[in-house]
Design a protein around this motif. Sequence first.
Motif, PDB file in Angstrom:
ATOM      1  N   LEU A   1       1.004  -1.257  -0.120  1.00  0.00           N
ATOM      2  CA  LEU A   1      -0.021   0.038  -0.119  1.00  0.00           C
ATOM      3  C   LEU A   1       1.056   1.084   0.009  1.00  0.00           C
ATOM      4  O   LEU A   1       1.800   1.428   0.802  1.00  0.00           O
ATOM      5  N   VAL A   2       0.779   1.934  -1.043  1.00  0.00           N
ATOM      6  CA  VAL A   2       1.496   3.155  -1.116  1.00  0.00           C
ATOM      7  C   VAL A   2       0.550   4.559  -0.745  1.00  0.00           C
ATOM      8  O   VAL A   2      -0.470   4.773  -1.479  1.00  0.00           O
ATOM      9  N   THR A   3       1.154   5.315  -0.152  1.00  0.00           N
ATOM     10  CA  THR A   3       0.223   6.763   0.155  1.00  0.00           C
ATOM     11  C   THR A   3       1.001   7.710  -0.643  1.00  0.00           C
ATOM     12  O   THR A   3       2.161   7.784  -0.778  1.00  0.00           O
TER      13      THR A   3
ATOM     14  N   LEU B   1      -2.966   4.925  -2.757  1.00  0.00           N
ATOM     15  CA  LEU B   1      -3.866   5.739  -2.100  1.00  0.00           C
ATOM     16  C   LEU B   1      -3.308   7.117  -2.171  1.00  0.00           C
ATOM     17  O   LEU B   1      -2.302   7.582  -1.852  1.00  0.00           O
ATOM     18  N   ASP B   2      -4.225   8.206  -2.943  1.00  0.00           N
ATOM     19  CA  ASP B   2      -3.785   9.373  -3.125  1.00  0.00           C
ATOM     20  C   ASP B   2      -4.985  10.530  -2.958  1.00  0.00           C
ATOM     21  O   ASP B   2      -6.172  10.037  -3.595  1.00  0.00           O
ATOM     22  N   LYS B   3      -5.107  11.435  -2.438  1.00  0.00           N
ATOM     23  CA  LYS B   3      -5.997  12.496  -2.348  1.00  0.00           C
ATOM     24  C   LYS B   3      -6.219  13.192  -3.699  1.00  0.00           C
ATOM     25  O   LYS B   3      -7.318  13.586  -3.646  1.00  0.00           O
ATOM     26  N   LEU B   4      -5.038  13.232  -4.152  1.00  0.00           N
ATOM     27  CA  LEU B   4      -5.203  13.989  -5.580  1.00  0.00           C
ATOM     28  C   LEU B   4      -5.427  15.569  -5.394  1.00  0.00           C
ATOM     29  O   LEU B   4      -6.234  16.199  -5.762  1.00  0.00           O
TER      30      LEU B   4
ATOM     31  N   HIS C   1      -4.184  -0.892  -8.377  1.00  0.00           N
ATOM     32  CA  HIS C   1      -5.212  -0.583  -7.818  1.00  0.00           C
ATOM     33  C   HIS C   1      -5.100   1.021  -7.217  1.00  0.00           C
ATOM     34  O   HIS C   1      -4.133   1.127  -6.740  1.00  0.00           O
ATOM     35  N   PHE C   2      -6.005   1.756  -7.756  1.00  0.00           N
ATOM     36  CA  PHE C   2      -5.793   3.098  -7.141  1.00  0.00           C
ATOM     37  C   PHE C   2      -7.252   3.512  -6.567  1.00  0.00           C
ATOM     38  O   PHE C   2      -8.182   3.136  -6.963  1.00  0.00           O
ATOM     39  N   VAL C   3      -6.798   4.281  -5.459  1.00  0.00           N
ATOM     40  CA  VAL C   3      -8.181   4.412  -4.578  1.00  0.00           C
ATOM     41  C   VAL C   3      -7.713   5.976  -4.180  1.00  0.00           C
ATOM     42  O   VAL C   3      -6.663   6.512  -3.868  1.00  0.00           O
ATOM     43  N   ARG C   4      -8.773   6.859  -4.477  1.00  0.00           N
ATOM     44  CA  ARG C   4      -8.649   8.050  -4.169  1.00  0.00           C
ATOM     45  C   ARG C   4      -9.323   8.498  -2.727  1.00  0.00           C
ATOM     46  O   ARG C   4     -10.267   7.967  -2.522  1.00  0.00           O
ATOM     47  N   GLY C   5      -8.373   8.991  -1.919  1.00  0.00           N
ATOM     48  CA  GLY C   5      -8.762   9.168  -0.485  1.00  0.00           C
ATOM     49  C   GLY C   5      -7.768   9.647   0.222  1.00  0.00           C
ATOM     50  O   GLY C   5      -6.440  10.028  -0.194  1.00  0.00           O
TER      51      GLY C   5
ATOM     52  N   ARG D   1       1.128  -6.314   2.884  1.00  0.00           N
ATOM     53  CA  ARG D   1       2.371  -6.661   3.432  1.00  0.00           C
ATOM     54  C   ARG D   1       3.380  -5.580   3.704  1.00  0.00           C
ATOM     55  O   ARG D   1       4.294  -5.732   4.529  1.00  0.00           O
ATOM     56  N   ALA D   2       3.207  -4.642   3.381  1.00  0.00           N
ATOM     57  CA  ALA D   2       3.818  -3.109   3.706  1.00  0.00           C
ATOM     58  C   ALA D   2       2.932  -1.976   3.227  1.00  0.00           C
ATOM     59  O   ALA D   2       2.260  -1.873   2.298  1.00  0.00           O
ATOM     60  N   ILE D   3       3.347  -0.895   4.091  1.00  0.00           N
ATOM     61  CA  ILE D   3       2.936   0.272   3.523  1.00  0.00           C
ATOM     62  C   ILE D   3       4.262   1.261   3.525  1.00  0.00           C
ATOM     63  O   ILE D   3       5.038   1.315   4.119  1.00  0.00           O
ATOM     64  N   VAL D   4       4.258   1.935   2.185  1.00  0.00           N
ATOM     65  CA  VAL D   4       5.108   2.902   1.793  1.00  0.00           C
ATOM     66  C   VAL D   4       4.425   4.319   2.100  1.00  0.00           C
ATOM     67  O   VAL D   4       3.666   4.660   1.363  1.00  0.00           O
TER      68      VAL D   4
END
Length: 359
Positions: A9-11, A36-39, A58-62, A80-83
């Motif tokens: 999961l990349v923020t 995951l990006d707020k854009l 997978h892109f999630v706007r948030g 398995r990880a967050i960046v």
Amino acid sequence: MLTHESPVLVTGGAGFIGSHFVLDWFSTVGTPLVNLDKLTYAGNLRNLLPVADLPGYHFVRGDIRDRELIDRLMNEFSPRAIVHLAAESHVDRSLVGPGEFLDTNIHGTFVLLEAARAYLDKLDSDDRAKFRFLHVSTDEVFGSLKPGDAPFEETFAFRPNSPYAASKAASDLLVRAWGKSYGFPAVVTNCSNNYGPLQFPEKLLPLILNRAIHGEPLPIYGDGLQVRDWLYVGDHAAALRVALEKGVPGQTYNIGGWNEQANLDTVQMLCALLDEFLPNSPHRPHAQLMKFVTDRPGHDRRYAINATKAERELGWRPKETFASGLRKTVRWYLDNQAWVQEVTSGAYREWMETNYGAR
């Protein structure tokens, strides 16, 4: 069960460094990734068109401050990880509007840490041992160096001089505290000034490039002798990938390019490249456009990163020199003026007119 095929999961993966990390990930590792990006104004999905249709992307706007959303993503994707790259990052903006920086960079990191900690509590011991949280930060947390001072090392005290730097220092300390208090498996990196393709044109190099191409004044803060250690963004993306794989929880790694340059020299090099690439420009020599302006408050005099630990323990070294990286950067911006025009409209234009004068 977490495996190598479990997603990361990349923020902030649509931002400058984030998009380069995502592109590097799919060109080298290729396993699933959730972005995951707020854009906000600096996020751009166009940067990620090369991977947009890949089955593992997978892109999630948030927003990272949305705990309910973060919990849902953790449960749905079992990463398995967050960046953690999501952050407000421009010093000038932090000087005129520090509240958003504190809210996103500090509170947002807190929300993410707590969501990840709750997720870890549900995992068995084997999976908890596999999980990593990579927190991406900046050399600005260390403050300013004098000429002749040794470069920043991981053990240096924090002395932030801007609201942005203070907010990142606070987030670094939160990550450290979660590691010490809860055994949270976090790795921290502190990088020097990034540059390269896809950078939003509020930062020094793309700002100067964009204005020089149009024959506009090139603002140089103070005497222009502030020194920065420049890191090509592609090298940084590779370093983050290696830090995620090899970094030891509880450790911090400085990521630098071994490229100290005074801002004035950097702008002159950039202008010389524009003279070379645009021989018919009516604005040649572009260096004549330089204009010294009042220095900004709390402007750090010198940054320099000692990246020896990352080289020794992670086996990473930057590939680009400043000369080679700057040449690639200038060429990319000239070849991608449609991208520049797209991102330099609306809110960006209003900001520029307010802070640097109307075009």
